[in-house]
Design an enzyme around this catalytic site. Sequence first.
Site, mmCIF file in Angstrom:
data_model
loop_
_atom_site.group_PDB
_atom_site.id
_atom_site.type_symbol
_atom_site.label_atom_id
_atom_site.label_comp_id
_atom_site.label_asym_id
_atom_site.label_seq_id
_atom_site.Cartn_x
_atom_site.Cartn_y
_atom_site.Cartn_z
ATOM 1 C CG MET A 2 -2.014 -1.028 1.178
ATOM 2 S SD MET A 2 -3.202 -0.696 -0.142
ATOM 3 C CE MET A 2 -4.206 0.578 0.598
ATOM 4 N N GLY A 3 1.941 1.250 0.788
ATOM 5 C CA GLY A 3 2.824 2.417 0.863
ATOM 6 C C GLY A 3 3.416 2.736 -0.499
ATOM 7 C CE LYS A 22 -10.464 0.569 4.895
ATOM 8 N NZ LYS A 22 -9.904 -0.632 5.298
ATOM 9 C CD GLU A 53 -13.441 -5.183 2.718
ATOM 10 O OE1 GLU A 53 -13.169 -3.994 2.466
ATOM 11 O OE2 GLU A 53 -12.600 -5.987 3.157
ATOM 12 C CE1 TYR A 54 -13.402 -8.232 7.332
ATOM 13 C CE2 TYR A 54 -14.073 -10.065 8.709
ATOM 14 C CZ TYR A 54 -13.094 -9.202 8.269
ATOM 15 O OH TYR A 54 -11.817 -9.305 8.763
ATOM 16 C CG HIS A 111 -15.008 0.432 4.063
ATOM 17 N ND1 HIS A 111 -14.158 -0.642 3.868
ATOM 18 C CD2 HIS A 111 -15.288 0.897 2.824
ATOM 19 C CE1 HIS A 111 -13.937 -0.803 2.576
ATOM 20 N NE2 HIS A 111 -14.611 0.127 1.917
ATOM 21 C CG ASN A 112 -12.224 -3.011 6.562
ATOM 22 O OD1 ASN A 112 -12.364 -2.100 5.748
ATOM 23 N ND2 ASN A 112 -11.059 -3.564 6.795
ATOM 24 N NE ARG A 158 -31.781 -8.911 32.651
ATOM 25 C CZ ARG A 158 -31.987 -7.661 33.052
ATOM 26 N NH1 ARG A 158 -33.160 -7.095 32.841
ATOM 27 N NH2 ARG A 158 -31.039 -6.989 33.645
ATOM 28 C CB SER A 208 -11.117 1.560 1.480
ATOM 29 O OG SER A 208 -11.647 0.456 0.783
ATOM 30 N N GLY A 263 -7.326 -1.269 -1.663
ATOM 31 C CA GLY A 263 -6.280 -2.233 -1.997
ATOM 32 C C GLY A 263 -5.177 -1.569 -2.806
ATOM 33 C CG ASN A 300 10.925 0.043 3.849
ATOM 34 O OD1 ASN A 300 9.700 -0.035 3.831
ATOM 35 N ND2 ASN A 300 11.701 -0.958 4.234
ATOM 36 C CG HIS A 316 -31.569 -8.766 37.048
ATOM 37 N ND1 HIS A 316 -30.449 -8.171 37.585
ATOM 38 C CD2 HIS A 316 -31.255 -10.077 36.894
ATOM 39 C CE1 HIS A 316 -29.496 -9.072 37.725
ATOM 40 N NE2 HIS A 316 -29.965 -10.255 37.322
ATOM 41 C CB ALA A 327 -2.822 -1.897 12.293
HETATM 42 C C1 6PG Z 1 -9.939 -2.102 1.907
HETATM 43 C C2 6PG Z 1 -9.919 -3.414 2.594
HETATM 44 C C3 6PG Z 1 -8.601 -3.662 3.193
HETATM 45 C C4 6PG Z 1 -8.398 -5.125 3.519
HETATM 46 C C5 6PG Z 1 -8.245 -5.472 4.945
HETATM 47 C C6 6PG Z 1 -9.254 -6.368 5.609
HETATM 48 O O1 6PG Z 1 -10.849 -1.357 2.219
HETATM 49 O O2 6PG Z 1 -9.080 -1.854 1.060
HETATM 50 O O3 6PG Z 1 -10.884 -3.479 3.592
HETATM 51 O O4 6PG Z 1 -8.403 -2.752 4.224
HETATM 52 O O5 6PG Z 1 -8.987 -5.987 2.747
HETATM 53 O O6 6PG Z 1 -6.983 -5.978 4.997
HETATM 54 O O7 6PG Z 1 -9.157 -7.641 5.207
HETATM 55 P P1 6PG Z 1 -9.390 -8.979 5.999
HETATM 56 O O8 6PG Z 1 -9.796 -8.731 7.402
HETATM 57 O O9 6PG Z 1 -10.422 -9.641 5.176
HETATM 58 O O10 6PG Z 1 -8.073 -9.673 5.922
#
Ligand code: 6PG
Length: 631
Positions: free
Chosen positions: A179-180, A354, A361-362, A357-358, A606, A299, A301, A198, A612, A247
């Site tokens: 990514m960098g 973010k 995404e899942y 977002h993930n 409860r 985000s 990739g 680096n 409760h 991270a």
């Molecule tokens: C994005 C992705 C990216 C990545 C993560 C999560 O937005 O470009 O979300 O951040 O796919 O590494 O992936 P996993 O938890 O599925 O490995």
Amino acid sequence: MNSNKQLAIFIMGVSGVGKSTIGKLLADQLSIPFFDGDDYHPEANKKKMANGHPLNDEDRYDWLLNLNKLAKEQTCHNSCVIACSALKESYRNLLKNGIETNIKWVLLYGSFDQVLSRIKQRTGHFMPTSLLKSQFETLEKPIEALKINIRETPQNITTYIVNELQKKSEFGIIGLGVMGKSLARNLASNNFRLSMFNRHVPKIEEDVAKTFKNEFLELSAATAFDDLSAFVNSLQTPRKILLMVNAGKPVDAVIESLIPLLAEDDVIIDGGNSHYKKTQERIDLLANHKMHFIGAGVSGGEQGALKGPSIMPGGDADAYTLVQPYLETIAAKNKKNEPCCTYIGSGGSGHFIKMVHNGIEYVEMQLLAEVYFILKNTGKSPDEIATILESWSTETNSYLLEITINILRKKEGNGWLIDHILDTSGNKGTGNWTTIATAELGMPSTLIPASLFARYLSAFKEERIEISQVYTSENKELAIDERELLNAYHLARIVNHHQGFRLLSQASVAYDWHLNLSEIASIWTNGCIIRSTLMEALIDILKKDDNLLLNDTLVSQVKTLKPSLNTIVSQCILGDVPIPCLSEAVNFLNGYSTANSSANIIQAQRDYFGAHTYQRVDDMSGTFHHTNWEE
Ligand code: 6PG
């Protein structure tokens, strides 16, 4: 100037700091034109000041527009120096309008007495000393300026500015992983002068930055380092450094080694998938050193980072203005050609969104996996499934749908690659974090844990093989209607987005972030993994309703699609086909639309075993009751 970008260098500060003197010297040294902003004042302004009256914002408006026009014209063909007090942020916003990435601010500053004694020595200047006080009061120091104390000689000050602007980079990046590297190339392609660092790890990471620089033409003006202090010294102040390291602990380690090398007002941007609570801690740590930390979700990739990612920056709003031109230039653009990058809010909000977002995404990935699996269970080949999914794209297109079609078509020998890929999925933890966050905030974002646990279950491959031999189900071929499957998929996606945005909405209140959900949808329409036509539609919908399931357009869609989701889920359950997210979507919708649920039993239980207490339907006073159940 020795740069591939034309700059308008504004020498700013209160009257008497030496803007014209330094400006002229600087322009001479750089062989570029110099303009004195005072020459662009309308006559009325000059008279007003000569009569001892300070200018108001209205007086200054046309003057600032004149200077913005001048800077725009000049930067079309050359760099230039403009001396202009530019005391307020609002003035500077007018001055830089439309040429944000071509502006450099140089603030000359000194104490009131220092400047007053200089003004007294002047002859023929229309600014009376009585106005100096009001100038000092008006000055809002720009965080993004190169700040220089006027106690040095004009020649030394000029040399310092030339060194900073000509020899130093405007942006730094640390960490040249996948990514960098892509972000570095993106920044350099956008003509930003870049320093890249680096770390050096003998035999493992040696000369990474140098080798990388030599690989790509666009990096020819960039400078490469494996020595951190040389890297830091190569940057213009205030420094802007993007961290693209893993991270967790690596981020803390880099921050620790950077702090002693940095100065006040420098900004570190963390572009990794960091946890939002850690981001808040890092903001606080840097603030103790009068430095800034921006937690930016990125985000898209490798390709997104290279061609334009979606960027979600959060943290100190002033610090954001420093890095805004860089982040917004390299970001993807939405349908209106606006950057898919916007200031999200304070604290860890950028990394929080973010993370969500993930989570979304899942679920989007899991829903496509379930659709694939259902169609596979109807006896279709990967190519046939791809053809069906392709026919859906006119109604419900998304990046993830597109890549899934391509994945299904990928051949290996006479067969398909997908049939050779092991069915255990990994994860890097963000789905886990979203699940914890939604639970902590008391939000029923049920599809995210369902998708996460589907991945976890997949990891138990050996156990699944063993269990499958114990609980063999007879081979039933599913017979489903493709239209109904599309409807079910579409509705489950609506539920997923509903839950994701409700989670954001709740976090916004809990953490006082003032999130703009429509803007968030907008920066998720390009560059990122969850971009889709549904997300595009949500930009307008979220302007009106932050509860998607109460939006008129979506309400009628949900009502139309729900019978199909019921049918598909029932068929899969009867056919022993696992569909955790589709079935959770039905359960969520059923639960969410049940006015009188079964939770009265939970309350009674409860109270029974733990005293409760419970509230009664026939007592609206809010009183809590208790019953001695065994009496
Ligand atoms: C994005 C992705 C990216 C990545 C993560 C999560 O937005 O470009 O979300 O951040 O796919 O590494 O992936 P996993 O938890 O599925 O490995």
